[in-house]
Enzyme design. Structure first.
Site, PDB file in Angstrom:
ATOM      1  N   GLN A   1     -29.525  25.847 -17.564  1.00 36.19           N
ATOM      2  CA  GLN A   1     -30.066  25.855 -16.195  1.00 36.19           C
ATOM      3  C   GLN A   1     -31.448  26.501 -16.115  1.00 36.19           C
ATOM      4  O   GLN A   1     -32.149  26.326 -15.117  1.00 36.19           O
ATOM      5  CB  GLN A   1     -29.116  26.588 -15.247  1.00 36.19           C
ATOM      6  CG  GLN A   1     -27.789  25.875 -15.036  1.00 36.19           C
ATOM      7  CD  GLN A   1     -26.926  26.623 -14.050  1.00 36.19           C
ATOM      8  OE1 GLN A   1     -26.226  27.552 -14.424  1.00 36.19           O
ATOM      9  NE2 GLN A   1     -27.003  26.252 -12.787  1.00 36.19           N
TER      10      GLN A   1
ATOM     11  N   HIS B   1     -21.538  23.497 -18.229  1.00 33.45           N
ATOM     12  CA  HIS B   1     -22.996  23.333 -18.333  1.00 33.45           C
ATOM     13  C   HIS B   1     -23.442  23.257 -19.798  1.00 33.45           C
ATOM     14  O   HIS B   1     -24.434  22.604 -20.113  1.00 33.45           O
ATOM     15  CB  HIS B   1     -23.730  24.507 -17.669  1.00 33.45           C
ATOM     16  CG  HIS B   1     -23.908  24.369 -16.190  1.00 33.45           C
ATOM     17  ND1 HIS B   1     -24.585  23.330 -15.616  1.00 33.45           N
ATOM     18  CD2 HIS B   1     -23.510  25.168 -15.161  1.00 33.45           C
ATOM     19  CE1 HIS B   1     -24.599  23.485 -14.289  1.00 33.45           C
ATOM     20  NE2 HIS B   1     -23.951  24.590 -13.986  1.00 33.45           N
TER      21      HIS B   1
ATOM     22  N   CYS C   1     -23.561  24.628  -7.044  1.00 38.71           N
ATOM     23  CA  CYS C   1     -24.293  24.877  -8.285  1.00 38.71           C
ATOM     24  C   CYS C   1     -25.766  25.049  -7.949  1.00 38.71           C
ATOM     25  O   CYS C   1     -26.323  24.259  -7.180  1.00 38.71           O
ATOM     26  CB  CYS C   1     -24.103  23.710  -9.242  1.00 38.71           C
ATOM     27  SG  CYS C   1     -24.954  23.930 -10.805  1.00 38.71           S
ATOM     28  N   LEU C   2     -26.377  26.069  -8.545  1.00 43.26           N
ATOM     29  CA  LEU C   2     -27.803  26.311  -8.304  1.00 43.26           C
ATOM     30  C   LEU C   2     -28.656  25.136  -8.784  1.00 43.26           C
ATOM     31  O   LEU C   2     -29.770  24.960  -8.303  1.00 43.26           O
ATOM     32  CB  LEU C   2     -28.238  27.598  -9.010  1.00 43.26           C
ATOM     33  CG  LEU C   2     -27.590  28.890  -8.484  1.00 43.26           C
ATOM     34  CD1 LEU C   2     -27.861  30.040  -9.430  1.00 43.26           C
ATOM     35  CD2 LEU C   2     -28.068  29.209  -7.082  1.00 43.26           C
TER      36      LEU C   2
ATOM     37  N   GLY D   1     -22.996  33.082 -11.483  1.00 49.53           N
ATOM     38  CA  GLY D   1     -23.035  32.713 -12.892  1.00 49.53           C
ATOM     39  C   GLY D   1     -24.250  31.863 -13.172  1.00 49.53           C
ATOM     40  O   GLY D   1     -24.849  31.288 -12.249  1.00 49.53           O
TER      41      GLY D   1
ATOM     42  N   HIS E   1     -16.803  26.378 -14.911  1.00 49.44           N
ATOM     43  CA  HIS E   1     -18.014  25.724 -14.399  1.00 49.44           C
ATOM     44  C   HIS E   1     -19.200  25.988 -15.341  1.00 49.44           C
ATOM     45  O   HIS E   1     -19.929  25.063 -15.714  1.00 49.44           O
ATOM     46  CB  HIS E   1     -18.286  26.256 -12.985  1.00 49.44           C
ATOM     47  CG  HIS E   1     -19.553  25.759 -12.357  1.00 49.44           C
ATOM     48  ND1 HIS E   1     -19.566  25.001 -11.219  1.00 49.44           N
ATOM     49  CD2 HIS E   1     -20.862  25.923 -12.704  1.00 49.44           C
ATOM     50  CE1 HIS E   1     -20.817  24.707 -10.900  1.00 49.44           C
ATOM     51  NE2 HIS E   1     -21.621  25.263 -11.774  1.00 49.44           N
ATOM     52  N   GLU E   2     -19.364  27.257 -15.728  1.00 51.56           N
ATOM     53  CA  GLU E   2     -20.508  27.615 -16.596  1.00 51.56           C
ATOM     54  C   GLU E   2     -20.382  26.984 -17.972  1.00 51.56           C
ATOM     55  O   GLU E   2     -21.367  26.515 -18.541  1.00 51.56           O
ATOM     56  CB  GLU E   2     -20.619  29.130 -16.746  1.00 51.56           C
ATOM     57  CG  GLU E   2     -20.923  29.894 -15.474  1.00 51.56           C
ATOM     58  CD  GLU E   2     -22.085  29.328 -14.699  1.00 51.56           C
ATOM     59  OE1 GLU E   2     -23.023  28.778 -15.311  1.00 51.56           O
ATOM     60  OE2 GLU E   2     -22.047  29.407 -13.463  1.00 51.56           O
TER      61      GLU E   2
HETATM   62 NI    NI Z   1     -23.692  25.302 -12.056  1.00 51.71          NI
END
Ligand code: NI
Length: 168
Positions: A51, A143, A97-98, A46, A139-140
């Site tokens: 991000q 953000h 998380c990226l 995702g 989670h997304e």
């Molecule tokens: Ni993330």
């Protein structure tokens, strides 16, 4: 295909509340494509627009059912997502998380959620998600409000090779 740069903490854009998508035109379509490419390249399950330094309420999710490897991963593109219902039951799971390289954490999330939003063409859609898919969506969506999983985690640690966590 364009791969966007994924920003990491402590970039302040990750802490801002993103604004709603109102224009589904050419530029938006380009962003959607690039976010999908970037998520796949990472690889991640995702990605949220903040991000890639775009303060917009847009997420992409691509997740295959690990129980059933025959089923190809399903791709979701969702603008202005909102949780319309959530199970009382919550479950613990490990997230990465990226935008937070080198860490994973244990986070409690709703086991099931229903999400509404707009697809990439601006048409209303509703998604029912459970298990890992429900976790990825939560989670997304965090953000988009400047929330990072480490804010919610009961513990955070440097993963050992055996700690596999989906990255988003
Ligand atoms: Ni993330």
């Amino acid at each position: 295909m364009a791969i966007l740069e994924i920003t990491t903490v402590p970039d302040p854009i990750l802490r801002k509340k993103a604004h709603k998508v109102t224009d589904f035109g050419k530029e938006f379509q380009e962003l959607v494509k690039n976010m999908i490419d970037t998520m796949r390249e990472a690889p991640g399950v995702g990605l949220a627009a903040p991000q890639v330094s775009v303060p917009m309420r847009l997420i992409v999710v691509e997740y295959g059912d690990e129980e059933n490897e025959e089923t190809p991963p399903k791709l979701y593109v969702l603008a202005n997502p909102e949780i319309i219902s959530a199970s009382e039951e919550k479950v613990d799971g490990i997230e990465g998380c990226l935008s937070v390289p080198g860490l994973v954490g244990e986070v409690e999330r709703h086991a099931m959620i229903s999400v509404k939003g707009l697809n990439r063409h601006g048409k209303p859609v509703k998604i029912n998600a459970e298990g890992w898919l429900a976790r990825i969506f939560q989670h997304e969506m965090d953000h988009l409000d400047g929330v990072i999983y480490t804010d919610r985690a009961t513990k955070v640690w440097k993963p050992k090779p055996e700690d596999e966590a989906p990255l988003d």
